[in-house]
Design a protein around this motif. Structure first.
Motif, PDB file in Angstrom:
ATOM      1  N   CYS A  87    -113.513  58.667 -61.080  1.00  0.00           N
ATOM      2  CA  CYS A  87    -112.679  57.693 -61.566  1.00  0.00           C
ATOM      3  C   CYS A  87    -111.102  57.857 -61.069  1.00  0.00           C
ATOM      4  O   CYS A  87    -110.593  59.156 -61.054  1.00  0.00           O
TER       5      CYS A  87
ATOM      6  N   VAL B 145    -119.515  51.958 -43.381  1.00  0.00           N
ATOM      7  CA  VAL B 145    -118.817  50.438 -43.258  1.00  0.00           C
ATOM      8  C   VAL B 145    -118.191  50.578 -44.696  1.00  0.00           C
ATOM      9  O   VAL B 145    -118.554  50.282 -45.630  1.00  0.00           O
TER      10      VAL B 145
ATOM     11  N   GLY C  43    -112.443  50.616 -48.614  1.00  0.00           N
ATOM     12  CA  GLY C  43    -111.671  50.771 -50.062  1.00  0.00           C
ATOM     13  C   GLY C  43    -111.735  51.845 -50.678  1.00  0.00           C
ATOM     14  O   GLY C  43    -111.985  52.799 -50.190  1.00  0.00           O
TER      15      GLY C  43
ATOM     16  N   GLY D 177    -115.320  53.648 -50.231  1.00  0.00           N
ATOM     17  CA  GLY D 177    -115.328  54.555 -49.030  1.00  0.00           C
ATOM     18  C   GLY D 177    -114.340  55.611 -49.094  1.00  0.00           C
ATOM     19  O   GLY D 177    -114.606  56.771 -48.332  1.00  0.00           O
TER      20      GLY D 177
ATOM     21  N   ARG E 148    -112.675  48.076 -40.954  1.00  0.00           N
ATOM     22  CA  ARG E 148    -112.215  46.753 -40.577  1.00  0.00           C
ATOM     23  C   ARG E 148    -110.662  46.396 -41.137  1.00  0.00           C
ATOM     24  O   ARG E 148    -109.777  46.181 -40.317  1.00  0.00           O
TER      25      ARG E 148
ATOM     26  N   LYS F 139    -103.901  44.984 -52.475  1.00  0.00           N
ATOM     27  CA  LYS F 139    -105.429  45.249 -52.629  1.00  0.00           C
ATOM     28  C   LYS F 139    -105.297  46.376 -53.587  1.00  0.00           C
ATOM     29  O   LYS F 139    -104.396  47.194 -53.463  1.00  0.00           O
TER      30      LYS F 139
ATOM     31  N   THR G 147    -119.134  48.416 -48.994  1.00  0.00           N
ATOM     32  CA  THR G 147    -118.372  47.339 -48.946  1.00  0.00           C
ATOM     33  C   THR G 147    -118.288  46.493 -49.977  1.00  0.00           C
ATOM     34  O   THR G 147    -118.059  45.332 -50.123  1.00  0.00           O
TER      35      THR G 147
ATOM     36  N   ASN H 221    -113.707  38.543 -50.090  1.00  0.00           N
ATOM     37  CA  ASN H 221    -114.682  39.273 -49.367  1.00  0.00           C
ATOM     38  C   ASN H 221    -116.088  38.750 -49.463  1.00  0.00           C
ATOM     39  O   ASN H 221    -116.933  39.459 -48.608  1.00  0.00           O
TER      40      ASN H 221
HETATM   41  O1  N01 Z   1    -114.880  47.803 -52.145  1.00  0.00           O
HETATM   42  P1  N01 Z   1    -113.746  47.175 -51.621  1.00  0.00           P
HETATM   43  P2  N01 Z   1    -114.996  49.272 -53.048  1.00  0.00           P
HETATM   44  N1  N01 Z   1    -117.826  44.675 -42.179  1.00  0.00           N
HETATM   45  O2  N01 Z   1    -114.227  45.533 -51.448  1.00  0.00           O
HETATM   46  C1  N01 Z   1    -115.302  46.460 -45.980  1.00  0.00           C
HETATM   47  C2  N01 Z   1    -113.077  49.976 -57.885  1.00  0.00           C
HETATM   48  N2  N01 Z   1    -113.417  51.266 -57.734  1.00  0.00           N
HETATM   49  O3  N01 Z   1    -116.294  49.490 -53.624  1.00  0.00           O
HETATM   50  O4  N01 Z   1    -110.821  45.037 -46.465  1.00  0.00           O
HETATM   51  C3  N01 Z   1    -116.831  45.658 -42.148  1.00  0.00           C
HETATM   52  O5  N01 Z   1    -112.294  47.293 -52.159  1.00  0.00           O
HETATM   53  C4  N01 Z   1    -113.974  45.868 -46.532  1.00  0.00           C
HETATM   54  O6  N01 Z   1    -113.265  45.499 -45.420  1.00  0.00           O
HETATM   55  P3  N01 Z   1    -111.906  44.390 -45.590  1.00  0.00           P
HETATM   56  C5  N01 Z   1    -111.604  49.532 -57.451  1.00  0.00           C
HETATM   57  O7  N01 Z   1    -111.116  48.462 -58.330  1.00  0.00           O
HETATM   58  C6  N01 Z   1    -113.047  52.060 -58.457  1.00  0.00           C
HETATM   59  O8  N01 Z   1    -114.370  50.409 -52.148  1.00  0.00           O
HETATM   60  O9  N01 Z   1    -112.879  43.229 -46.476  1.00  0.00           O
HETATM   61  N3  N01 Z   1    -116.398  46.078 -43.283  1.00  0.00           N
HETATM   62  C7  N01 Z   1    -113.175  47.119 -47.227  1.00  0.00           C
HETATM   63  O10 N01 Z   1    -112.588  48.002 -46.399  1.00  0.00           O
HETATM   64  C8  N01 Z   1    -111.889  49.123 -56.139  1.00  0.00           C
HETATM   65  O11 N01 Z   1    -110.978  48.108 -55.409  1.00  0.00           O
HETATM   66  C9  N01 Z   1    -113.065  53.544 -58.396  1.00  0.00           C
HETATM   67  O12 N01 Z   1    -111.752  43.947 -44.228  1.00  0.00           O
HETATM   68  C10 N01 Z   1    -116.370  45.352 -44.280  1.00  0.00           C
HETATM   69  C11 N01 Z   1    -114.609  47.551 -47.852  1.00  0.00           C
HETATM   70  O13 N01 Z   1    -115.737  47.400 -46.913  1.00  0.00           O
HETATM   71  C12 N01 Z   1    -113.153  48.284 -56.291  1.00  0.00           C
HETATM   72  O14 N01 Z   1    -114.025  49.129 -57.211  1.00  0.00           O
HETATM   73  C13 N01 Z   1    -113.922  53.950 -57.009  1.00  0.00           C
HETATM   74  C14 N01 Z   1    -117.473  44.399 -44.410  1.00  0.00           C
HETATM   75  C15 N01 Z   1    -114.646  47.370 -49.392  1.00  0.00           C
HETATM   76  O15 N01 Z   1    -113.638  47.525 -50.195  1.00  0.00           O
HETATM   77  C16 N01 Z   1    -114.142  47.845 -55.013  1.00  0.00           C
HETATM   78  O16 N01 Z   1    -113.944  49.033 -54.307  1.00  0.00           O
HETATM   79  C17 N01 Z   1    -114.247  52.925 -56.505  1.00  0.00           C
HETATM   80  C18 N01 Z   1    -118.072  44.014 -43.175  1.00  0.00           C
HETATM   81  N4  N01 Z   1    -119.030  42.969 -43.147  1.00  0.00           N
HETATM   82  C19 N01 Z   1    -114.190  51.728 -56.476  1.00  0.00           C
HETATM   83  N5  N01 Z   1    -117.642  43.947 -45.779  1.00  0.00           N
HETATM   84  C20 N01 Z   1    -112.863  54.467 -59.226  1.00  0.00           C
HETATM   85  O17 N01 Z   1    -111.808  54.006 -60.179  1.00  0.00           O
HETATM   86  C21 N01 Z   1    -116.578  44.597 -46.368  1.00  0.00           C
HETATM   87  N6  N01 Z   1    -116.059  45.620 -45.632  1.00  0.00           N
HETATM   88  C22 N01 Z   1    -113.566  55.354 -59.422  1.00  0.00           C
END
Ligand code: N01
Length: 541
Positions: free
Chosen positions: A65, A190, A193, A196, A215, A334, A386, A505
Motif C-alpha cells: 500500500c 507493460v 503506473g 508497474g 508509454r 496522475k 496496465t 486509459n
Molecule cells: O495502473 P495505471 P496501475 N500499451 O493506469 C500503461 C492504485 N494503486 O495499476 O500512462 C502500453 O496507473 C499506462 O500508460 P499511459 C493507484 O491509485 C495503488 O499502475 O496510459 N502501455 C501506464 O503506464 C494507481 O494509480 C497502489 O500512457 C500501456 C500503465 O500501463 C491505480 O491503482 C498500488 C497500455 C497503467 O498505469 C492504478 O495503477 C498500485 C498499452 N496498451 C496501484 N495500456 C497502492 O497503494 C496501459 N499502459 C498499493
C-alpha cells in the motif's frame, strides 16, 4: 416492517435479506458490520473465495500500500486499533489481507458472506432488488449496496496476437495465487503506473532479463519503507484520536497537515532544503509538503523540475534517464507512485527500457513483443501492469437495471452521473460505496469508505422507519456533476491527458473526470448537509 412488500414478493431461491452488499473488501466488510449493528439483515456476495477485495486479487510481486499502515485501516473501533500490530511503514498485500481476515473473524462476518458468488444481474422491480448470480441463484433485498471497489476491473490492452503468445502472461490485478516463477526467465512488463513501479524492482531481482515497455514516463517518490518499531507503534496507538481528527479535516483523508509555505517566495537554498527534506521523508507526504502543488502551475513546474533532476541523478545512462523523465504532464496530475529503488533498477545489467510512445507495440507474437519499427523483444513471461477500468468498470461489469428496466450501462453511456457518488437517478434504493463522483481514489480509501457506509446506514435507518424509497433526483445529479467538474477544473488534475481519472486509459470510455477533487473534508460536510436537510437530493418518497 413498514415497507411490508418484500415478503409479498416471495423469496428468490437464494432467500432474502434487508440489504445485499456486493463485495467483501474494505467497503463490504464494514458495510456488513455497520448495517448488522443497526439491526439490518445483510447478505454479502463475493466472487472470490476469501475476503479482501483489491487486497485479495493484487498479489503481484512488490504489491504494497502507498498509504502508511497506521492510517490505512479502519477507525470505527478503538479496540481494533489498539490490538492490531502493523510491522512495516507501508503494509504489504499479505499483511493487509491478513488484517481484513482478522476483521472478518473478529466481528463474525463470514456467516453472512457467500463466497464464490459472481453477480450477473441486479434488477429493481418497484419494491426491492433481485440479485442474480452466474449460477442462476436469485436473492432479494430491499436495499442494494455496491462495494465493488474502484480499481477492480482489470484493463488488459487489446493487442493483436496475445492469444498466440507461447509464454505465460498475467495482469497484475489477477496475479496467480501460486505466484509466477520468473527466475532466470525473460520477463516483459507493460506499464509504469503505481503498480508497474512497485513490481519492476522486485521482478528485476529474480528475472534473467527484464524489459520494461514504457508509454508514459512517470514521476515517483521514494517510499522509504522500513520496519515499524515497538516504540513507533506505541506512540501511534496513544495518539490515535488526534490522528483520526486530522484525517477527518483533511483534503485526502491522510493525517498530514498541508504546508502553508509559499515555496516560490523562498530563496533558492531554502526551497531546495524544503524539497530535500520532503524527499528524505518520502511517500505521499512529499505532496503535502508543497503548498498549492496541484493548483498553481508555477509551483508545480518547480516541483516537477526537482523530481526530474532526481531521475537524472539516479539513472546512470543519460539516454535511459531522458526516456524516464516525464515531460507531458505536471507532477501528481496522475496518481503519484511511490517506490523502492524504482529508478535505480534501470542501472542493473539485466534491465532494459523500451519507449513504446516513440515506437508503439504493434503485436504480440508467439515469441514476445513486436514494435511498429519491426524490433522484436523475445519473452517468456509478459506482465500487464496496465491498470483498471476505474470506478465505472466494476459497476458495469454486471447488469444493473433500475426503474423501467433501464440499465446503468445505458444511463451512463455519456459518462457516469451520480448524486454525491452515492446514488443514481433512475435506480431507487441503490447505494454505491466509493462510486464515481465521490472522492474515493483521491483519498485514503478506508477513511472515505467508513464515511460512505456510515452515511448510507443513517439513511437506511430513516427509510426503514418511514417506508420511503430513496432515488436521486435528476436535478441533484446534474448539480453534483457540475460540482465534480468545477472541483477538477480548479486543479491541474485534468491536464494529464492519459489519466485514468479521466477515463482516458480505456479505449472508447467517455472522458469525464471521475472522482470528486474538492477534498474529503468538504465532501463530508456536503454529505452531512444533505442528511441534515432531510436528503432533498435523494427524493425520498
Ligand atoms: O495502473 P495505471 P496501475 N500499451 O493506469 C500503461 C492504485 N494503486 O495499476 O500512462 C502500453 O496507473 C499506462 O500508460 P499511459 C493507484 O491509485 C495503488 O499502475 O496510459 N502501455 C501506464 O503506464 C494507481 O494509480 C497502489 O500512457 C500501456 C500503465 O500501463 C491505480 O491503482 C498500488 C497500455 C497503467 O498505469 C492504478 O495503477 C498500485 C498499452 N496498451 C496501484 N495500456 C497502492 O497503494 C496501459 N499502459 C498499493
Amino acid at each position: 416492517r413498514p415497507w411490508g412488500t418484500l415478503e409479498d414478493m416471495g423469496d428468490g431461491d437464494g432467500g432474502h435479506t434487508d440489504v445485499i452488499v456486493i463485495g467483501a473488501g474494505f467497503s463490504g466488510l464494514y458495510a456488513l458490520h455497520r448495517l448488522r449493528s443497526r439491526g439490518f439483515s445483510v447478505q454479502v456476495l463475493e466472487q472470490a473465495d476469501g475476503v479482501g477485495g483489491t487486497w485479495y486479487w493484487n498479489r503481484y510481486p512488490g504489491a504494497r500500500c502507498d498509504s502508511e499502515s497506521y492510517y490505512y485501516c479502519y477507525s470505527f473501533d478503538p479496540e481494533l486499533e489498539q490490538e492490531w500490530r502493523w510491522t512495516e511503514r507501508y503494509p504489504g498485500q499479505e499483511e493487509i489481507r491478513g488484517y481484513l481476515e482478522h476483521v472478518a473473524d473478529r466481528y463474525d462476518l463470514r456467516r453472512d458472506i457467500a463466497f464464490g458468488v459472481r453477480v450477473s444481474e441486479a434488477a429493481w422491480d418497484g419494491a426491492g432488488w433481485t440479485v442474480t448470480s452466474e449460477d442462476g441463484t436469485s436473492r432479494r433485498c430491499r436495499w442494494l449496496v455496491t462495494a465493488v471497489g474502484c480499481l477492480s476491473a482489470a484493463n488488459v490492452p487489446d493487442i493483436p496476437g496475445l492469444a498466440d503468445f507461447a509464454g505465460e502472461w498475467h495482469h497484475t490485478g489477477r496475479w496467480p495465487h501460486e505466484g509466477v516463477d520468473v527466475s532466470g526467465r525473460r520477463v516483459g512488463v507493460v506499464g509504469t503506473g503505481s503498480t508497474g513501479i512497485q513490481a519492476i524492482p522486485v521482478l528485476a531481482e529474480a528475472a534473467g532479463h527484464l524489459t520494461v515497455f514504457q508509454r508514459t514516463a512517470n514521476y515517483s517518490i521514494p517510499a522509504r519503507n522500513a520496519p515499524l518499531s515497538e516504540e513507533e507503534m506505541t506512540a501511534t496507538k496513544s495518539d490515535y484520536a488526534a490522528i483520526r481528527r486530522v484525517q477527518q479535516g483533511s483534503t485526502n483523508g491522510h493525517p498530514f497537515v498541508l504546508s502553508d509555505v509559499d515555496i516560490l517566495d523562498l530563496p533558492a537554498d531554502q526551497r531546495r532544503a524544503l524539497y530535500d527534506a520532503a524527499w528524505e521523508r518520502g511517500g505521499l507526504r512529499f505532496r503535502a509538503a508543497v503548498k498549492d502543488v496541484l493548483s498553481d502551475p508555477d509551483v508545480n513546474a518547480d516541483t516537477s523540475e526537482f523530481l526530474r533532476e532526481k531521475i537524472r541523478e539516479t539513472v546512470h545512462d543519460p539516454a535511459t534517464a531522458e526516456t524516464l523523465t516525464p515531460r507531458d504532464h505536471p507532477f501528481a496530475t496522475k496518481r503519484p507512485p511511490i517506490d523502492t529503488h524504482y529508478f535505480e533498477t534501470y542501472n542493473r545489467e539485466n534491465v532494459s527500457l523500451v519507449d513504446v510512445k516513440a515506437d508503439p507495440i504493434a503485436a504480440i507474437t508467439p515469441d514476445g513483443v513486436r514494435l511498429e519499427s519491426g524490433a522484436e523483444h523475445p519473452l517468456d513471461v509478459l506482465v500487464f501492469a496496465t491498470g483498471f477500468d476505474a470506478l465505472t468498470g466494476p459497476l458495469l461489469s454486471f447488469d444493473i437495471r433500475g426503474r423501467d428496466g433501464v440499465s446503468l450501462r445505458e444511463a451512463w453511456r455519456e459518462g457516469p452521473r451520480t448524486h454525491l457518488g452515492l446514488g443514481v437517478a433512475g435506480f431507487p434504493d441503490l447505494f454505491t460505496v466509493t462510486g464515481p463522483g465521490s472522492p474515493s481514489v483521491l483519498t485514503n480509501m478506508p477513511t472515505a469508505i467508513e464515511q460512505h457506509v456510515d452515511w448510507i446506514a443513517d439513511l437506511l435507518e430513516r427509510l426503514r422507519a418511514t417506508g420511503e424509497h430513496a432515488e436521486p433526483t435528476p436535478e441533484a445529479e446534474a448539480t453534483w456533476a457540475s460540482e465534480v467538474a468545477r472541483a477538477a477544473d480548479a486543479t491541474l488534475l485534468p491536464q494529464a491527458a492519459s489519466s485514468w481519472y479521466l477515463g482516458a486509459n480505456v479505449p472508447g470510455k467517455a472522458r469525464v473526470f471521475l472522482p470528486y477533487a474538492g477534498g474529503y473534508a468538504r465532501y463530508r460536510a456536503t454529505c452531512d448537509d444533505e442528511a441534515a436537510a432531510g436528503y432533498p437530493g435523494f427524493g425520498l418518497a
